[in-house]
Design a protein around this motif. Sequence first.
Motif, PDB file in Angstrom:
ATOM      1  N   MET A  14       4.023 -14.707  -2.634  1.00  0.00           N
ATOM      2  CA  MET A  14       3.734 -13.444  -3.308  1.00  0.00           C
ATOM      3  C   MET A  14       2.270 -13.028  -3.163  1.00  0.00           C
ATOM      4  O   MET A  14       1.910 -11.913  -3.521  1.00  0.00           O
ATOM      5  N   ARG A  15       1.440 -13.925  -2.626  1.00  0.00           N
ATOM      6  CA  ARG A  15       0.024 -13.614  -2.447  1.00  0.00           C
ATOM      7  C   ARG A  15      -0.205 -13.085  -1.034  1.00  0.00           C
ATOM      8  O   ARG A  15       0.161 -13.726  -0.052  1.00  0.00           O
ATOM      9  N   SER A  16      -0.813 -11.921  -0.920  1.00  0.00           N
ATOM     10  CA  SER A  16      -1.154 -11.348   0.376  1.00  0.00           C
ATOM     11  C   SER A  16      -2.639 -11.011   0.376  1.00  0.00           C
ATOM     12  O   SER A  16      -3.124 -10.297  -0.499  1.00  0.00           O
ATOM     13  N   GLY A  17      -3.363 -11.533   1.358  1.00  0.00           N
ATOM     14  CA  GLY A  17      -4.808 -11.316   1.397  1.00  0.00           C
ATOM     15  C   GLY A  17      -5.541 -12.351   0.579  1.00  0.00           C
ATOM     16  O   GLY A  17      -5.050 -13.445   0.331  1.00  0.00           O
ATOM     17  N   GLY A  18      -6.756 -12.004   0.148  1.00  0.00           N
ATOM     18  CA  GLY A  18      -7.576 -12.957  -0.590  1.00  0.00           C
ATOM     19  C   GLY A  18      -8.306 -13.899   0.348  1.00  0.00           C
ATOM     20  O   GLY A  18      -8.519 -13.611   1.533  1.00  0.00           O
ATOM     21  N   ALA A  19      -8.692 -15.048  -0.171  1.00  0.00           N
ATOM     22  CA  ALA A  19      -9.440 -16.023   0.622  1.00  0.00           C
ATOM     23  C   ALA A  19      -8.583 -16.525   1.781  1.00  0.00           C
ATOM     24  O   ALA A  19      -7.393 -16.819   1.615  1.00  0.00           O
ATOM     25  N   THR A  31      10.598  -3.915   3.321  1.00  0.00           N
ATOM     26  CA  THR A  31       9.288  -3.438   2.869  1.00  0.00           C
ATOM     27  C   THR A  31       8.479  -4.654   2.448  1.00  0.00           C
ATOM     28  O   THR A  31       9.002  -5.558   1.802  1.00  0.00           O
ATOM     29  N   ALA A  32       7.189  -4.688   2.824  1.00  0.00           N
ATOM     30  CA  ALA A  32       6.422  -5.924   2.651  1.00  0.00           C
ATOM     31  C   ALA A  32       4.952  -5.699   2.337  1.00  0.00           C
ATOM     32  O   ALA A  32       4.154  -6.611   2.500  1.00  0.00           O
ATOM     33  N   GLU A  33       4.580  -4.505   1.885  1.00  0.00           N
ATOM     34  CA  GLU A  33       3.158  -4.234   1.702  1.00  0.00           C
ATOM     35  C   GLU A  33       2.516  -5.170   0.682  1.00  0.00           C
ATOM     36  O   GLU A  33       1.408  -5.643   0.886  1.00  0.00           O
ATOM     37  N   GLY A  34       3.192  -5.430  -0.439  1.00  0.00           N
ATOM     38  CA  GLY A  34       2.582  -6.227  -1.497  1.00  0.00           C
ATOM     39  C   GLY A  34       2.600  -7.713  -1.226  1.00  0.00           C
ATOM     40  O   GLY A  34       1.566  -8.373  -1.237  1.00  0.00           O
ATOM     41  N   TYR A  35       3.780  -8.270  -0.964  1.00  0.00           N
ATOM     42  CA  TYR A  35       3.903  -9.710  -0.752  1.00  0.00           C
ATOM     43  C   TYR A  35       3.554 -10.120   0.668  1.00  0.00           C
ATOM     44  O   TYR A  35       3.190 -11.266   0.912  1.00  0.00           O
ATOM     45  N   GLY A  36       3.711  -9.209   1.611  1.00  0.00           N
ATOM     46  CA  GLY A  36       3.223  -9.463   2.954  1.00  0.00           C
ATOM     47  C   GLY A  36       4.286  -9.780   3.985  1.00  0.00           C
ATOM     48  O   GLY A  36       5.471  -9.957   3.698  1.00  0.00           O
ATOM     49  N   CYS A  37       3.812  -9.870   5.226  1.00  0.00           N
ATOM     50  CA  CYS A  37       4.657 -10.040   6.401  1.00  0.00           C
ATOM     51  C   CYS A  37       5.467 -11.323   6.369  1.00  0.00           C
ATOM     52  O   CYS A  37       6.535 -11.416   6.983  1.00  0.00           O
ATOM     53  N   ASP A  38       5.007 -12.349   5.653  1.00  0.00           N
ATOM     54  CA  ASP A  38       5.675 -13.649   5.643  1.00  0.00           C
ATOM     55  C   ASP A  38       7.030 -13.613   4.957  1.00  0.00           C
ATOM     56  O   ASP A  38       7.751 -14.610   4.961  1.00  0.00           O
ATOM     57  N   LEU A  39       7.416 -12.485   4.377  1.00  0.00           N
ATOM     58  CA  LEU A  39       8.769 -12.352   3.828  1.00  0.00           C
ATOM     59  C   LEU A  39       9.826 -12.387   4.920  1.00  0.00           C
ATOM     60  O   LEU A  39      10.982 -12.731   4.656  1.00  0.00           O
ATOM     61  N   PHE A  40       9.458 -12.038   6.169  1.00  0.00           N
ATOM     62  CA  PHE A  40      10.450 -11.878   7.231  1.00  0.00           C
ATOM     63  C   PHE A  40      10.117 -12.614   8.518  1.00  0.00           C
ATOM     64  O   PHE A  40      11.007 -12.925   9.289  1.00  0.00           O
ATOM     65  N   ASP A  51      -0.957 -13.746   6.897  1.00  0.00           N
ATOM     66  CA  ASP A  51      -0.751 -12.739   5.861  1.00  0.00           C
ATOM     67  C   ASP A  51      -2.057 -12.339   5.181  1.00  0.00           C
ATOM     68  O   ASP A  51      -2.284 -12.609   4.010  1.00  0.00           O
ATOM     69  N   PHE A  52      -2.928 -11.700   5.949  1.00  0.00           N
ATOM     70  CA  PHE A  52      -4.135 -11.081   5.424  1.00  0.00           C
ATOM     71  C   PHE A  52      -4.499  -9.941   6.369  1.00  0.00           C
ATOM     72  O   PHE A  52      -4.071  -9.941   7.533  1.00  0.00           O
ATOM     73  N   PRO A  53      -5.251  -8.938   5.891  1.00  0.00           N
ATOM     74  CA  PRO A  53      -5.436  -7.727   6.702  1.00  0.00           C
ATOM     75  C   PRO A  53      -5.964  -7.967   8.106  1.00  0.00           C
ATOM     76  O   PRO A  53      -5.518  -7.308   9.053  1.00  0.00           O
ATOM     77  N   LYS A  86     -15.482  -8.170  -4.461  1.00  0.00           N
ATOM     78  CA  LYS A  86     -15.068  -9.556  -4.247  1.00  0.00           C
ATOM     79  C   LYS A  86     -13.788  -9.575  -3.432  1.00  0.00           C
ATOM     80  O   LYS A  86     -13.094  -8.551  -3.327  1.00  0.00           O
ATOM     81  N   LEU A  87     -13.500 -10.724  -2.851  1.00  0.00           N
ATOM     82  CA  LEU A  87     -12.321 -10.860  -2.015  1.00  0.00           C
ATOM     83  C   LEU A  87     -11.087 -10.911  -2.905  1.00  0.00           C
ATOM     84  O   LEU A  87     -10.981 -11.766  -3.784  1.00  0.00           O
ATOM     85  N   LEU A  88     -10.154  -9.987  -2.686  1.00  0.00           N
ATOM     86  CA  LEU A  88      -8.998  -9.858  -3.564  1.00  0.00           C
ATOM     87  C   LEU A  88      -7.696  -9.855  -2.765  1.00  0.00           C
ATOM     88  O   LEU A  88      -7.674  -9.525  -1.578  1.00  0.00           O
ATOM     89  N   THR A  89      -6.611 -10.202  -3.452  1.00  0.00           N
ATOM     90  CA  THR A  89      -5.287 -10.063  -2.857  1.00  0.00           C
ATOM     91  C   THR A  89      -4.782  -8.641  -3.093  1.00  0.00           C
ATOM     92  O   THR A  89      -5.324  -7.904  -3.923  1.00  0.00           O
ATOM     93  N   GLU A  90      -3.725  -8.288  -2.386  1.00  0.00           N
ATOM     94  CA  GLU A  90      -3.139  -6.958  -2.564  1.00  0.00           C
ATOM     95  C   GLU A  90      -2.685  -6.752  -4.002  1.00  0.00           C
ATOM     96  O   GLU A  90      -2.930  -5.708  -4.598  1.00  0.00           O
ATOM     97  N   GLU A  91      -2.031  -7.755  -4.576  1.00  0.00           N
ATOM     98  CA  GLU A  91      -1.517  -7.629  -5.933  1.00  0.00           C
ATOM     99  C   GLU A  91      -2.646  -7.474  -6.949  1.00  0.00           C
ATOM    100  O   GLU A  91      -2.492  -6.763  -7.948  1.00  0.00           O
ATOM    101  N   GLU A  92      -3.769  -8.126  -6.726  1.00  0.00           N
ATOM    102  CA  GLU A  92      -4.895  -8.028  -7.655  1.00  0.00           C
ATOM    103  C   GLU A  92      -5.523  -6.640  -7.653  1.00  0.00           C
ATOM    104  O   GLU A  92      -6.253  -6.287  -8.574  1.00  0.00           O
TER     105      GLU A  92
END
Length: 571
Positions: free
Chosen positions: A36-41, A167-176, A181-183, A396-402
């Motif tokens: 469920m985490r996309s982006g961040g560190a 659709t995968a914008e929030g949780y990211g490409c790893d759903l499929f 999974d970061f920009p 700061k470095l954030l995830t999409e959900e944050e």
Amino acid sequence: MKFGSLCAAGLVTLAVTPAAPALAEKGKPELTEQTMRSGGAIPEDQAKLRFTAADLAFEVFPQTETLQGVATLDFTTTAALDRLLIDLDRNLPVSAVSINGRTLKPDAWSNPEGKLTIRLPRRIAKGGAIKARIVYGGTPHVAVRAPWDDGMVWSKTPDGKPWVATTAEGYGCDLFWPCLDFPTGEPGRVDLHITVPKGLKAPSNGVLRGVDTLPDGRTRWNWSVTNPNTYAIALNVGPYEQMSGTYKSRYGNEIPMQLWYLPEHEKGAKQLFAEFAPTLDFFESEIGPYPFRSEKVGVVETPYLGMEHQTINAYGNDYKPAAEGFDWLFQHEFSHEWFGNQLTAANWDDYWLHEGYGTYMQPFYGRWREGEARYAAMMLKIRTGIANRVPIVRDKLLTEEEVYEAGDGGPGLDIYNKGAWMLHTLRNLIGDAAFREVTQRVVYGTPDPRPGNFRPRFGSTDEFIRTVNDVTGKDYGWFFQVYLKQAALPRLEQERSADRLSLHWDVPGNGPFPLPVEVQIGDRIETLPMTGGKGSIAIPEGAHVIIDPYARILKADPAIERLHAWEAAQK
């Protein structure tokens, strides 16, 4: 958001229909926090990878609501590496892995939480190549309320045929599919091979390289896309019909246009397709060349509202007519081809670059079509949606959900609405010419974009601020410090005597804020420079006064504050 090879053996493997499980419920199978985490560190080992290409073979099974895949991923290392970390939902278990042609034993990989860890057969030196072939599949997560929640959408057309979308914008490409999974994990190229049941079609990203009909009537749709956004890869399956055309660009090239729609919606689809060319002309005249001219302008009807899937934007707005004279959903998702796909935020903290600009483009298009009255009406409608609970940018470095989720402490819809109003205020402050140059430099990396002299790029808030300063020759750090990096809006305080109006800005942080203010006195309008954040003007006795008569400035509004307080009390 290339066409590679897929061995015959791999295709035969995909053709085996898995045993039918119970159909998945919405929100099931459950996801790990990792997925469920996309982006961040970015993990250190993933930071050592440059993602050069991906070859993705999918087979979609609507009857069992399952997915099978073979992913061949090409990386170049930027430092020595002993293991490969790939993001992939554990609900799609891996059955086989090979590295650079060498088949690994099952104990060489593990994926307990959604971070597939592969022990490399040997240490790969800096500058080395890794080709990983991963066979996987299972029951993918089903979206609860797409597109606000991510996953598969298993649906039916009005006449009962399968209608499937992702659709995968929030949780990211790893759903499929196995991805980074970061920009900045964008692959340089992705080849897609999507196998679907007989009678169904699979429009996707980029250019169609061909459709293969298999002996049992299934079809395999082969697409190729360059530099796709990480969440932009999209599966769309249904009994689609297609409308096609060619747009002759003001830049001298021709751009294919495609709309994939359900047959029963042909009338609405024709009306929407008629919007493609004028919308494209607006963007090319006001922003610059369409970024993916060698691929297509693509839209596909989906069983959910919409999403900016590069060159195959999802559309589910029911072809509704609108007082503005155009479909806001189509226009908004199309704007992301520039703001999101051509220009991608390297850190989700800068996500307003996608959504603030994307939202601003609807009233900006209204202005281009009909003038200032339409623009003003649309901007005022957006204004009531600004919440001001959290700064748009938190450095700061954030995830999409944050960022996207207000419930997780993010600015939420303010990245759309407040971002759009900040751009509105900025354009009125620096002027149309400067605003256009700033936008072009940020989107294309050049003030003179032409077909062939730019490529997709990453941007940031800090770069945006530097660009504004460079283009105008002034330091507007004070402006962005208040609008982007503070939650509260600037408040314009006023004092009025018999013959004088005095104004001063009260801003969060108490820093400088010399934003000029227009004042209408009777029939004339004067601009107070507000040097030092203050200004005053003589007022004839009995004169009617309106401050900021054209609503050019984003500022605290007591009426809207009372409305929001009342709405909160009702809840």
